[in-house]
Scaffold this motif. Structure first.
Motif, mmCIF file in Angstrom:
data_model
loop_
_atom_site.group_PDB
_atom_site.id
_atom_site.type_symbol
_atom_site.label_atom_id
_atom_site.label_comp_id
_atom_site.label_asym_id
_atom_site.label_seq_id
_atom_site.Cartn_x
_atom_site.Cartn_y
_atom_site.Cartn_z
ATOM 1 N N ASP A 83 0.838 -1.210 0.000
ATOM 2 C CA ASP A 83 0.000 0.000 0.000
ATOM 3 C C ASP A 83 0.866 1.251 0.000
ATOM 4 O O ASP A 83 0.604 2.219 -0.721
ATOM 5 N N PHE A 84 1.925 1.228 0.833
ATOM 6 C CA PHE A 84 2.785 2.408 0.922
ATOM 7 C C PHE A 84 3.489 2.681 -0.407
ATOM 8 O O PHE A 84 3.511 3.820 -0.894
ATOM 9 N N LEU A 85 4.083 1.660 -1.004
ATOM 10 C CA LEU A 85 4.812 1.871 -2.249
ATOM 11 C C LEU A 85 3.902 2.360 -3.373
ATOM 12 O O LEU A 85 4.340 3.098 -4.265
ATOM 13 N N LEU A 86 2.638 1.970 -3.321
ATOM 14 C CA LEU A 86 1.682 2.433 -4.341
ATOM 15 C C LEU A 86 1.034 3.761 -3.973
ATOM 16 O O LEU A 86 0.259 4.312 -4.765
ATOM 17 N N GLY A 87 1.318 4.261 -2.754
ATOM 18 C CA GLY A 87 0.740 5.537 -2.328
ATOM 19 C C GLY A 87 -0.720 5.441 -1.959
ATOM 20 O O GLY A 87 -1.448 6.442 -2.043
ATOM 21 N N LEU A 88 -1.180 4.254 -1.525
ATOM 22 C CA LEU A 88 -2.594 4.030 -1.223
ATOM 23 C C LEU A 88 -2.803 4.072 0.296
ATOM 24 O O LEU A 88 -2.780 3.053 0.977
ATOM 25 N N ASP A 89 -2.960 5.272 0.848
ATOM 26 C CA ASP A 89 -3.133 5.412 2.298
ATOM 27 C C ASP A 89 -4.556 5.051 2.704
ATOM 28 O O ASP A 89 -5.505 5.169 1.927
ATOM 29 N N SER A 90 -4.700 4.622 3.947
ATOM 30 C CA SER A 90 -6.035 4.307 4.478
ATOM 31 C C SER A 90 -6.628 5.487 5.224
ATOM 32 O O SER A 90 -7.845 5.665 5.227
ATOM 33 N N THR A 91 -5.808 6.300 5.848
ATOM 34 C CA THR A 91 -6.293 7.520 6.512
ATOM 35 C C THR A 91 -5.302 8.643 6.253
ATOM 36 O O THR A 91 -4.105 8.419 6.045
ATOM 37 N N TYR A 92 -5.821 9.861 6.298
ATOM 38 C CA TYR A 92 -4.997 11.052 6.083
ATOM 39 C C TYR A 92 -5.550 12.170 6.942
ATOM 40 O O TYR A 92 -6.770 12.311 7.103
ATOM 41 N N SER A 93 -4.652 12.943 7.504
ATOM 42 C CA SER A 93 -5.083 14.125 8.256
ATOM 43 C C SER A 93 -4.014 15.196 8.140
ATOM 44 O O SER A 93 -2.840 14.907 7.925
#
Length: 725
Positions: free
Chosen positions: A601-611
């Motif tokens: 997920d990290f390498l693809l830039g697919l975060d689960s939450t953002y603030s």
């Protein structure tokens, strides 16, 4: 912010012994000697002259027995005293070496023999004193024991573990230095370490913001007495759910005394750390001095008597470089090239990609990103993720560590200095003045980012803390039977936590965020990768804080018949100045919800939450605390004492200057006023860049928030109770 503590006071009467467990601290760290003077028939001897002499300074106090033959000499600091009793028609009686611990009340009953006053009977007090005046339970460490005990790190807290019922949260009971790393770690009778209160000369000495740090570390050689009260202490004690750690500092004496020392430790004498691949480096020197005596100017001041003004000075330096073992999990070179076959967090079903992620990557021109159950097309990697990896995350260096394949054994450096200065002045036979200041500076340098628990040496941080504890105390014998002690003081600690290496975004990298003009200081974002992977970011650093209290207190003691009645008032005004824990540089979390593997997920830039916070603010938080107590120690019979006490305490709400705080109240939330969140995490806006609701109206971004000090809401969000007895 400081924890909310429930104040409880118990009124109790127990024959011979009593118990009282309030929640605020001792207003004055002073003791007393009391007793009854009788003749050989057992009758009371009134109006006998009782002289109390401090054996170290020769300072004396004279008082008379009352009609019941009772006397009480209060306001005594810890130490050794001589009591002399004289009355016409009786032989003079003298008792030497009566020892008083901090805050202790000692019984000393006297029976005079018929004879001439010029005839003196001299005895020495028993070295083993049995407490018959109060029911408090605890233990005391004398200055001689302090000098002879072997302490790992020379931290005064280690003294307490020799007392039954006291334990430490530190491994191997190793305590070294103060500042942010010098946490409070004593557990009394199995309670939480946050239920233990620390005082020096009766003055509060803790960070009230977290209840987990002492403001100043006292120099061991400057401690006269160290005492732990475990329970059943009197109403004059509080600020604790259970234990009281009472420190009494030394004063100057009638003669000059001094000493110097240097305690050395070195890895040449040590074995390997269990988790270390080699012996950890250790170079530790703790050195200092003490010097005290009478203040005198030959031929001009205090030349002959030498018991008017006394000084005591102490200082100690820590110079330590100690190897640390920090371990973490970093991406292998194969994973950085898209090969996840040996990823420890790869799911059994292999990598997958949810529809939402496929659509998002396709909008960026990235397709066919998952090329097999354990393979990712590197062309789909997020450029920010790749840049962060290359710049800040090292490759594995600990292949034998399993999942924790990275190890950092660099040294933690500590530079610390502690000062202790004290003056005692005998104004006259009825008035004494004491002033004492303690100051501390601590600098800790880490081989990694300690504040955020990131083990890499590619970016590091440091702690710098200053602490202070000072007081002025005036003790006055107002009348024969009334004594008053007035104290003003201040205590604080000021920690600063800062990165010491470049933590900016890698060159050429930019991140589109919700608040593009937030004061990010050009820093990398905070990145959390689930399942134990080491992430990135400096969190909320830099952090500046100041936690301090101003304290005013007054204590009175009145002897009435066979009763010693004590009463006191305390007022504490506290302020905490700190930049609040916000992340204007943005925070991203990767959990594996999109591919099954959080690293993928990290390498693809697919975060689960953002603030992201829009700003970094400095808050000035205020609170007030008050207390009042009355304590009656009633010597009804020679073998029966009642200890009666009650305490009232007050804790104000925490408030902020300008009422700049809010809280979320679900009752105020209206779903139809909420903004719409787009697929990519941004908000749906109109042509004026205003967030919109599902119905197309302008959204309410303050939906559900309740503001302190407005619309009937109290400044601290609640009204404090004033009925805590």
């Amino acid at each position: 912010m400081k924890g909310k503590r429930l104040a409880v006071a118990i009124l109790s009467v127990v024959l011979g012994v009593f118990g009282l467990t309030p929640l605020l601290h001792a207003q004055a760290n002073v003791g007393a000697i009391s007793g009854t003077v009788k003749d050989p028939t057992g009758a009371a001897v009134p109006d006998a002259t009782v002289t109390v002499t401090n054996q170290e300074t020769d300072v004396t106090r004279t008082l008379k027995t009352n009609t019941k033959g009772f006397y009480s000499a209060g306001g005594l600091t810890a130490g050794d005293f001589t009591i002399q009793v004289a009355q016409k028609g009786f032989q003079t009686y003298q008792v030497k070496n009566i020892h008083i611990n901090p805050g202790q009340r000692v019984a000393n009953n006297v029976t005079l023999k018929i004879g001439e006053v010029a005839t003196k009977v001299v005895v020495s007090a028993s070295a083993l004193h049995i407490n018959t005046e109060t029911s408090e339970l605890g233990g005391t460490i004398s200055s001689k024991q302090i000098k002879n005990l072997m302490l790992n790190g020379r931290n005064f807290q280690t003294l307490a573990i020799s007392i039954p019922g006291v334990s430490s949260t530190n491994a191997a009971n190793a305590d070294s230095g103060g500042g942010l790393l010098g946490s409070t770690n004593l557990i009394v009778n199995g309670q939480s370490d946050q239920y233990t209160t620390y005082t020096i000369d009766g003055m509060y000495n803790m960070n009230s913001g977290n209840l987990s740090n002492v403001n100043v570390l006292p120099v061991l050689e400057a401690i006269s007495q160290f005492r732990v009260l475990k329970n059943k202490d009197g109403a004059q004690y509080g600020f604790a759910g259970n234990g009281q750690i009472v420190v009494q500092t030394k004063s100057g004496t009638k003669t000059f005394h001094g000493e110097a020392w240097d305690f050395l430790r070195n890895n040449a004498f040590d074995a390997n750390n269990y988790f270390s691949t080699s012996k950890q480096a250790l170079h530790q020197n703790i050195f200092g001095y003490t010097f005290g005596g009478p203040v005198m100017i030959p031929g001009l001041y205090n030349t002959h008597r030498k018991h008017k003004l006394f000084f005591f000075s102490a200082a100690q330096w820590y110079v330590i470089s100690a190897g640390q073992t920090a371990r973490g999990a970093v991406f292998t070179n194969a994973m950085r090239n898209g090969d996840f076959a040996k990823s420890p967090t790869l799911p059994a079903s292999g990598l997958t990609l949810d529809a939402h992620s496929k659509a998002l990557l396709a909008s960026e021109g990235k397709t066919n990103c998952i090329t097999g159950p354990s393979a990712i097309n590197p062309a789909c990697f997020d450029p920010v993720a790749v840049a962060l990896l290359k710049t800040y995350q090292p490759l594995p260096n600990n292949p034998g560590g399993g999942f924790l394949n990275y190890i950092n054994e660099g040294p933690l450096t500590t530079g610390e200095v502690d000062y202790d200065e004290r003056l005692d002045y005998q104004i006259n036979t009825n008035n004494t003045l004491m002033g004492r200041v303690m100051y501390e500076q601590v600098k800790n340098g880490f081989p990694y980012d300690n504040w955020n628990g990131i083990p890499y040496s590619t970016y590091r941080d440091s702690f710098y803390t200053t602490g202070f504890n000072g007081m002025i105390r005036w003790t006055s014998n107002v009348t024969q039977n009334l004594m008053n002690t007035a104290t003003i003081g201040e205590t604080y600690d000021k920690p600063r936590i800062n990165p010491v290496t470049d933590v900016s975004l890698p060159s050429g990298v930019s991140i589109t965020q919700a608040f593009p003009h937030a004061p990010t200081l050009g820093r990398m974002p905070n990145v959390s990768i689930s399942s134990g992977w080491s992430g990135f970011g400096v969190g909320t650093e830099p952090i500046t804080a100041s936690d301090g209290e101003g304290i005013i207190q007054d204590d009175a003691s009145w002897v009435h018949g066979r009763q010693v009645i004590q009463a006191g008032l305390l007022y504490m005004f506290g302020i905490k100045r700190q930049n609040v824990f916000t992340n204007p540089q943005g925070s991203f979390t990767f959990t594996g919800v999109h591919t099954g593997d959080p690293a993928a997920d990290f390498l693809l830039g697919l975060d689960s939450t953002y603030s992201q916070a829009s700003s970094q603010k400095l808050g000035n938080f205020h609170y007030r605390q008050g207390a009042a107590y009355v304590q009656d120690d009633w010597n009804i019979l020679p073998n029966l004492t009642l200890n009666l006490g009650m305490r009232w305490v007050y804790f104000s709400p925490d408030t902020v200057s300008g009422d700049q705080v809010t809280t979320f109240n679900p009752a105020l939330y209206k779903p139809d006023e909420a903004p719409v969140v787009n697929l990519n995490g941004t908000l749906k806006v109109n042509s004026s860049n205003q967030p919109l609701t599902a119905s197309g109206k302008v959204a309410n971004l303050l939906n559900g928030l309740e503001f302190a000090g407005k619309n009937g809401v109290p400044s601290g969000f609640f009204v404090a109770s004033k009925k805590n007895f």
